[in-house]
Design an enzyme around this catalytic site. Sequence first.
Site, PDB file in Angstrom:
ATOM      1  N   ASP A  38       0.880  -1.166   0.000  1.00  0.00           N
ATOM      2  CA  ASP A  38       0.000   0.000   0.000  1.00  0.00           C
ATOM      3  C   ASP A  38       0.914   1.210   0.000  1.00  0.00           C
ATOM      4  OD1 ASP A  38      -1.668   2.127   0.455  1.00  0.00           O
ATOM      5  OD2 ASP A  38      -2.847   1.141   2.024  1.00  0.00           O
TER       6      ASP A  38
ATOM      7  N   SER B  21       0.335  12.550 -15.608  1.00  0.00           N
ATOM      8  CA  SER B  21      -0.858  12.488 -16.477  1.00  0.00           C
ATOM      9  C   SER B  21      -0.921  13.771 -17.297  1.00  0.00           C
ATOM     10  CB  SER B  21      -2.109  12.389 -15.599  1.00  0.00           C
ATOM     11  OG  SER B  21      -3.296  12.548 -16.363  1.00  0.00           O
TER      12      SER B  21
ATOM     13  N   TYR C 120      -7.960  15.195  -8.694  1.00  0.00           N
ATOM     14  CA  TYR C 120      -7.053  14.292  -9.417  1.00  0.00           C
ATOM     15  C   TYR C 120      -5.992  15.118 -10.165  1.00  0.00           C
ATOM     16  CZ  TYR C 120      -5.478  10.790 -12.836  1.00  0.00           C
ATOM     17  OH  TYR C 120      -4.711   9.962 -13.615  1.00  0.00           O
TER      18      TYR C 120
ATOM     19  N   LYS D 214      -1.831  15.223  -9.728  1.00  0.00           N
ATOM     20  CA  LYS D 214      -0.871  14.936 -10.801  1.00  0.00           C
ATOM     21  C   LYS D 214       0.061  16.128 -11.061  1.00  0.00           C
ATOM     22  CE  LYS D 214      -1.999  10.639 -11.593  1.00  0.00           C
ATOM     23  NZ  LYS D 214      -1.040   9.548 -11.306  1.00  0.00           N
TER      24      LYS D 214
HETATM   25  N1  LIG Z   1      -5.850   5.379 -17.660  1.00  0.00           N
HETATM   26  C1  LIG Z   1      -5.526   6.607 -18.022  1.00  0.00           C
HETATM   27  O1  LIG Z   1      -6.096   7.152 -18.979  1.00  0.00           O
HETATM   28  C2  LIG Z   1      -4.442   7.367 -17.307  1.00  0.00           C
HETATM   29  C3  LIG Z   1      -4.081   8.618 -17.849  1.00  0.00           C
HETATM   30  C4  LIG Z   1      -3.091   9.339 -17.208  1.00  0.00           C
HETATM   31  C5  LIG Z   1      -2.464   8.838 -16.094  1.00  0.00           C
HETATM   32  N2  LIG Z   1      -2.843   7.630 -15.606  1.00  0.00           N
HETATM   33  C6  LIG Z   1      -2.140   7.162 -14.423  1.00  0.00           C
HETATM   34  O2  LIG Z   1      -1.511   5.938 -14.708  1.00  0.00           O
HETATM   35  C7  LIG Z   1      -1.386   5.150 -13.526  1.00  0.00           C
HETATM   36  C8  LIG Z   1      -1.973   3.774 -13.790  1.00  0.00           C
HETATM   37  O3  LIG Z   1      -3.325   3.951 -14.153  1.00  0.00           O
HETATM   38  P1  LIG Z   1      -4.227   2.801 -14.828  1.00  0.00           P
HETATM   39  O4  LIG Z   1      -5.078   3.468 -15.817  1.00  0.00           O
HETATM   40  O5  LIG Z   1      -3.368   1.638 -15.221  1.00  0.00           O
HETATM   41  O6  LIG Z   1      -5.148   2.451 -13.559  1.00  0.00           O
HETATM   42  P2  LIG Z   1      -5.697   1.070 -12.985  1.00  0.00           P
HETATM   43  O7  LIG Z   1      -6.764   1.466 -12.023  1.00  0.00           O
HETATM   44  O8  LIG Z   1      -6.029   0.127 -14.068  1.00  0.00           O
HETATM   45  O9  LIG Z   1      -4.425   0.499 -12.188  1.00  0.00           O
HETATM   46  C9  LIG Z   1      -3.962   1.116 -11.025  1.00  0.00           C
HETATM   47  C10 LIG Z   1      -3.306   0.059 -10.153  1.00  0.00           C
HETATM   48  O10 LIG Z   1      -2.861   0.695  -8.941  1.00  0.00           O
HETATM   49  C11 LIG Z   1      -3.178  -0.135  -7.834  1.00  0.00           C
HETATM   50  N3  LIG Z   1      -3.308   0.674  -6.615  1.00  0.00           N
HETATM   51  C12 LIG Z   1      -4.296   1.541  -6.289  1.00  0.00           C
HETATM   52  N4  LIG Z   1      -4.082   2.061  -5.070  1.00  0.00           N
HETATM   53  C13 LIG Z   1      -2.926   1.515  -4.607  1.00  0.00           C
HETATM   54  C14 LIG Z   1      -2.186   1.654  -3.399  1.00  0.00           C
HETATM   55  N5  LIG Z   1      -2.621   2.449  -2.396  1.00  0.00           N
HETATM   56  N6  LIG Z   1      -1.032   0.964  -3.257  1.00  0.00           N
HETATM   57  C15 LIG Z   1      -0.593   0.146  -4.249  1.00  0.00           C
HETATM   58  N7  LIG Z   1      -1.275  -0.052  -5.402  1.00  0.00           N
HETATM   59  C16 LIG Z   1      -2.424   0.637  -5.583  1.00  0.00           C
HETATM   60  C17 LIG Z   1      -4.503  -0.793  -8.230  1.00  0.00           C
HETATM   61  O11 LIG Z   1      -4.769  -1.984  -7.487  1.00  0.00           O
HETATM   62  C18 LIG Z   1      -4.280  -1.048  -9.721  1.00  0.00           C
HETATM   63  O12 LIG Z   1      -3.707  -2.312  -9.966  1.00  0.00           O
HETATM   64  C19 LIG Z   1      -2.115   5.950 -12.438  1.00  0.00           C
HETATM   65  O13 LIG Z   1      -1.186   6.685 -11.685  1.00  0.00           O
HETATM   66  C20 LIG Z   1      -3.011   6.883 -13.223  1.00  0.00           C
HETATM   67  O14 LIG Z   1      -3.350   8.029 -12.487  1.00  0.00           O
HETATM   68  C21 LIG Z   1      -3.803   6.884 -16.182  1.00  0.00           C
END
Ligand SMILES: NC(=O)c1ccc[n+]([C@@H]2O[C@H](COP(=O)([O-])OP(=O)(O)OC[C@H]3O[C@@H](n4cnc5c(N)ncnc54)[C@H](O)[C@@H]3O)[C@@H](O)[C@H]2O)c1
Length: 262
Positions: free
Chosen positions: A64, A144, A157, A161
Amino acid sequence: MSGRLSGQRIIVTGAGRGIGAEMAKALAAEGGSVLIGDIDEEIARETANAITMAGGKAAPCKVDVRDRASVAAMIAAAVDAFGGLDTIFNNAGIAQVRKFLDISEEDWRAVMDVNGLGVLICMQEAVKVMLKQGSGGSIVNTASIAGKQGYEPLAHYSASKFGVVALTQTAARAFGEYGIRVNAICPGVVATDMWKLIDQGFRDTGLSTSENEAFNSFAETALLGRASQPDDMAGVATFLASADSAFMTGQTLLVDGGIVLD
Ligand SMILES: NC(=O)c1ccc[n+]([C@@H]2O[C@H](COP(=O)([O-])OP(=O)(O)OC[C@H]3O[C@@H](n4cnc5c(N)ncnc54)[C@H](O)[C@@H]3O)[C@@H](O)[C@H]2O)c1
């Protein structure tokens, strides 16, 4: 496996699924040993197994990122398993959709705790180990497009970021003299579970009416004309971990198909 990351000891947080899982697979395919950190132990194991089955080196770890003891234990597990730590991807994050006027203190803290504090703690604990090793290192944070522009209804959010970008720049200045590079990747609109949640949030708040409406309206602003898939981040992730980016630090790389031009 041999490759550009042969012999590298790497941690990826939030690597159970989505962007983190695809980055971890790519890093392992280039020869890196990858610790798969995630709060969900089962999906961490699934990603690690997929890598091992493909001939790569990986181990799962429940973490975590909001909890310093848990993060320190994850880093110790990587050092135990692989003999040290060269690179950490601080990728775990959460999103929440709220109209600006509806964001509560509880909402703010929930998002900031994972996306802000979690990244800070992971950076601090990784840097301590890298300084002790004395051979530099690479830190890659997932920011992001929302770390470059504020988006409604994602104000908290977006703030988190922008915070990741600030932490990236500050740590780059603080630890450059020790050979520790700190950079960030800014994805755009990526088809993951997170965007399913965001899309649902737009419908729940009455800002869109049909499934994928919000996703498609954001994605179609990309100059390259499509939404992103999680493996679109793989090449840049590998680059930032590798010696190919040895003279880069403090940078935030937009990998968004051209949504934000910086
Ligand atoms: N999907 C998008 O369009 C997008 C765009 C820009 C940035 N992001 C960023 O990319 C990263 C990954 O996003 P994603 O889309 O793969 O999301 P996702 O929700 O599919 O995956 C996120 C992962 O983080 C884990 N997680 C959440 N809280 C946690 C904690 N406290 N400790 C450890 N693990 C934890 C979750 O279990 C999950 O496996 C994030 O930081 C997100 O903000 C995503």
